[in-house]
Design a protein around this motif. Structure first.
Motif, mmCIF file in Angstrom:
data_model
loop_
_atom_site.group_PDB
_atom_site.id
_atom_site.type_symbol
_atom_site.label_atom_id
_atom_site.label_comp_id
_atom_site.label_asym_id
_atom_site.label_seq_id
_atom_site.Cartn_x
_atom_site.Cartn_y
_atom_site.Cartn_z
ATOM 1 N N ILE A 38 0.881 -1.166 0.000
ATOM 2 C CA ILE A 38 0.000 0.000 0.000
ATOM 3 C C ILE A 38 0.921 1.220 0.000
ATOM 4 N N ALA A 39 1.298 1.635 -1.212
ATOM 5 C CA ALA A 39 2.405 2.585 -1.350
ATOM 6 C C ALA A 39 2.245 3.499 -2.567
ATOM 7 N N GLY A 40 1.019 3.971 -2.789
ATOM 8 C CA GLY A 40 0.813 4.847 -3.929
ATOM 9 C C GLY A 40 1.130 4.163 -5.243
ATOM 10 N N MET A 41 0.941 2.852 -5.314
ATOM 11 C CA MET A 41 1.337 2.088 -6.505
ATOM 12 C C MET A 41 0.214 2.073 -7.533
ATOM 13 N N SER A 42 0.477 2.656 -8.701
ATOM 14 C CA SER A 42 -0.503 2.670 -9.777
ATOM 15 C C SER A 42 -0.656 1.276 -10.372
ATOM 16 N N ILE A 43 -1.868 0.957 -10.750
ATOM 17 C CA ILE A 43 -2.165 -0.322 -11.383
ATOM 18 C C ILE A 43 -1.740 -0.248 -12.843
ATOM 19 N N THR A 44 -0.818 -1.121 -13.232
ATOM 20 C CA THR A 44 -0.355 -1.173 -14.621
ATOM 21 C C THR A 44 -0.330 -2.616 -15.095
ATOM 22 N N ASP A 45 -0.407 -2.797 -16.412
ATOM 23 C CA ASP A 45 -0.367 -4.149 -16.976
ATOM 24 C C ASP A 45 0.960 -4.837 -16.664
ATOM 25 N N GLU A 46 2.058 -4.090 -16.708
ATOM 26 C CA GLU A 46 3.374 -4.670 -16.452
ATOM 27 C C GLU A 46 3.462 -5.227 -15.034
ATOM 28 N N ARG A 47 3.022 -4.456 -14.051
ATOM 29 C CA ARG A 47 3.051 -4.940 -12.663
ATOM 30 C C ARG A 47 2.083 -6.095 -12.461
ATOM 31 N N ASP A 48 0.950 -6.051 -13.177
ATOM 32 C CA ASP A 48 -0.069 -7.080 -13.012
ATOM 33 C C ASP A 48 0.385 -8.428 -13.544
ATOM 34 N N GLU A 49 1.473 -8.457 -14.287
ATOM 35 C CA GLU A 49 2.038 -9.726 -14.727
ATOM 36 C C GLU A 49 2.755 -10.455 -13.592
ATOM 37 N N VAL A 50 3.131 -9.716 -12.546
ATOM 38 C CA VAL A 50 3.918 -10.284 -11.447
ATOM 39 C C VAL A 50 3.092 -10.439 -10.176
ATOM 40 N N ILE A 51 2.203 -9.470 -9.918
ATOM 41 C CA ILE A 51 1.367 -9.498 -8.719
ATOM 42 C C ILE A 51 -0.074 -9.215 -9.127
ATOM 43 N N ASP A 52 -0.992 -9.390 -8.187
ATOM 44 C CA ASP A 52 -2.381 -8.990 -8.391
ATOM 45 C C ASP A 52 -2.625 -7.649 -7.713
ATOM 46 N N PHE A 53 -3.685 -6.999 -8.129
ATOM 47 C CA PHE A 53 -4.089 -5.740 -7.515
ATOM 48 C C PHE A 53 -5.518 -5.842 -7.000
ATOM 49 N N SER A 54 -5.771 -5.109 -5.928
ATOM 50 C CA SER A 54 -7.140 -4.922 -5.472
ATOM 51 C C SER A 54 -7.844 -3.946 -6.413
ATOM 52 N N ALA A 55 -9.120 -3.720 -6.159
ATOM 53 C CA ALA A 55 -9.806 -2.613 -6.811
ATOM 54 C C ALA A 55 -9.084 -1.321 -6.428
ATOM 55 N N PRO A 56 -9.127 -0.306 -7.271
ATOM 56 C CA PRO A 56 -8.431 0.943 -6.937
ATOM 57 C C PRO A 56 -9.070 1.666 -5.753
ATOM 58 N N TYR A 57 -8.226 2.239 -4.911
ATOM 59 C CA TYR A 57 -8.736 3.084 -3.824
ATOM 60 C C TYR A 57 -8.487 4.560 -4.099
ATOM 61 N N THR A 58 -7.876 4.885 -5.227
ATOM 62 C CA THR A 58 -7.931 6.248 -5.764
ATOM 63 C C THR A 58 -8.117 6.151 -7.267
ATOM 64 N N GLN A 59 -8.687 7.195 -7.839
ATOM 65 C CA GLN A 59 -8.760 7.338 -9.280
ATOM 66 C C GLN A 59 -7.350 7.642 -9.808
ATOM 67 N N PRO A 60 -7.124 7.509 -11.129
ATOM 68 C CA PRO A 60 -5.839 7.956 -11.677
ATOM 69 C C PRO A 60 -5.578 9.409 -11.297
ATOM 70 N N ASP A 61 -4.433 9.683 -10.694
ATOM 71 C CA ASP A 61 -4.120 11.011 -10.190
ATOM 72 C C ASP A 61 -3.198 11.716 -11.182
ATOM 73 N N PRO A 62 -3.397 13.004 -11.422
ATOM 74 C CA PRO A 62 -2.526 13.700 -12.373
ATOM 75 C C PRO A 62 -1.067 13.680 -11.929
#
Length: 242
Positions: free
Chosen positions: A89-113
């Motif tokens: 839980i570290a301000g980690m944006s959900i990306t396809d590249e990361r999702d190849e290695v780990i899973d993500f929960s539903a987002p708890y923030t919208q995409p931030d500028p």
């Protein structure tokens, strides 16, 4: 990272089995502790910020006993996979590249500028731009025509690079950069905001599906009653809410 995932598969499966069996287990929340307002260490050396409040509330709603640990950003995914903690839980944006290695929960923030900060006018088509290594901002700079990416291990080093002339600008989350630009007379937001990533979510081992669903239910509960939006408005003013 694929090698690490393979060598730690047994440990990950054991973790998942413990959850499935319902055994009491302390869930370790891993964060960087160096990226305000998302996460930072307060004067007592404890994790604080937006994600501290979100994480504590999610654990309460999921009826989980949780503890906080800190880890440097550049090894935060490998150390999740190897079992040093159970959740990122570290301000980690959900990306396809990361999702190849780990899973993500539903987002708890919208995409931030994301925003650029520099010390005056900067020609982005030929600029040297700093970013923290392993971030979506670093990937974006690498894709910019003519720009040169310089990477640093910590967000503080990216700011220092601009101030000492190593870089013309820095690209990072606007919520992180804006207070710095307001406090530093030589720095200012420059250029247009950039919208990157698919929002911020919890990083969870692929084998821990039950844990992911517990947190997903808690995140949805906070969205439904408006408490998540209140925390976003408190810590990330100007960011999109749910």
């Amino acid at each position: 990272m694929k090698t690490i995932l393979t060598t730690t598969a047994a440990l990950a499966l054991m973790t998942g089995a413990a959850l499935a069996d319902g055994h009491a287990k302390t869930i370790r929340l891993g964060t960087e502790g160096a990226y305000p307002p998302y996460n930072f260490l307060n004067d007592d050396g404890e994790v604080a910020g937006f994600e501290r409040e979100v994480g504590d509330e999610l654990c309460a709603r999921a009826e989980l006993t949780c503890e906080w640990v800190t880890n440097e950003w550049d090894s935060i995914i490998p150390n999740l996979v190897s079992g040093n903690y159970d959740v990122i839980i570290a301000g980690m944006s959900i990306t396809d590249e990361r999702d190849e290695v780990i899973d993500f929960s539903a987002p708890y923030t919208q995409p931030d500028p994301s925003a650029f900060v520099g010390m005056g006018d900067v020609d982005m088509s030929s600029a040297v731009i700093a970013a923290q290594s392993g971030t979506i901002q670093a990937s974006h700079i690498a894709s910019m025509d003519g720009a040169t990416l310089v990477e640093f291990a910590t967000p503080e080093e990216t700011i220092a690079a601009v101030k000492n002339g190593e870089a013309d600008a820095v690209l990072a989350d606007k919520a992180f950069l804006e207070p710095i630009a307001e406090a530093e007379p030589d720095l200012s937001i420059i250029g247009e905001d950039v919208l990157l990533g698919g929002g911020v979510g919890l990083g969870i081992r692929e084998s821990d599906g039950e844990l992911r669903e517990k947190f997903n239910a808690a995140i949805q509960s906070m969205k439904d009653d408006g408490s998540l939006n209140k925390l976003i408005e408190k810590h990330l003013p100007g960011s999109a809410t749910f």
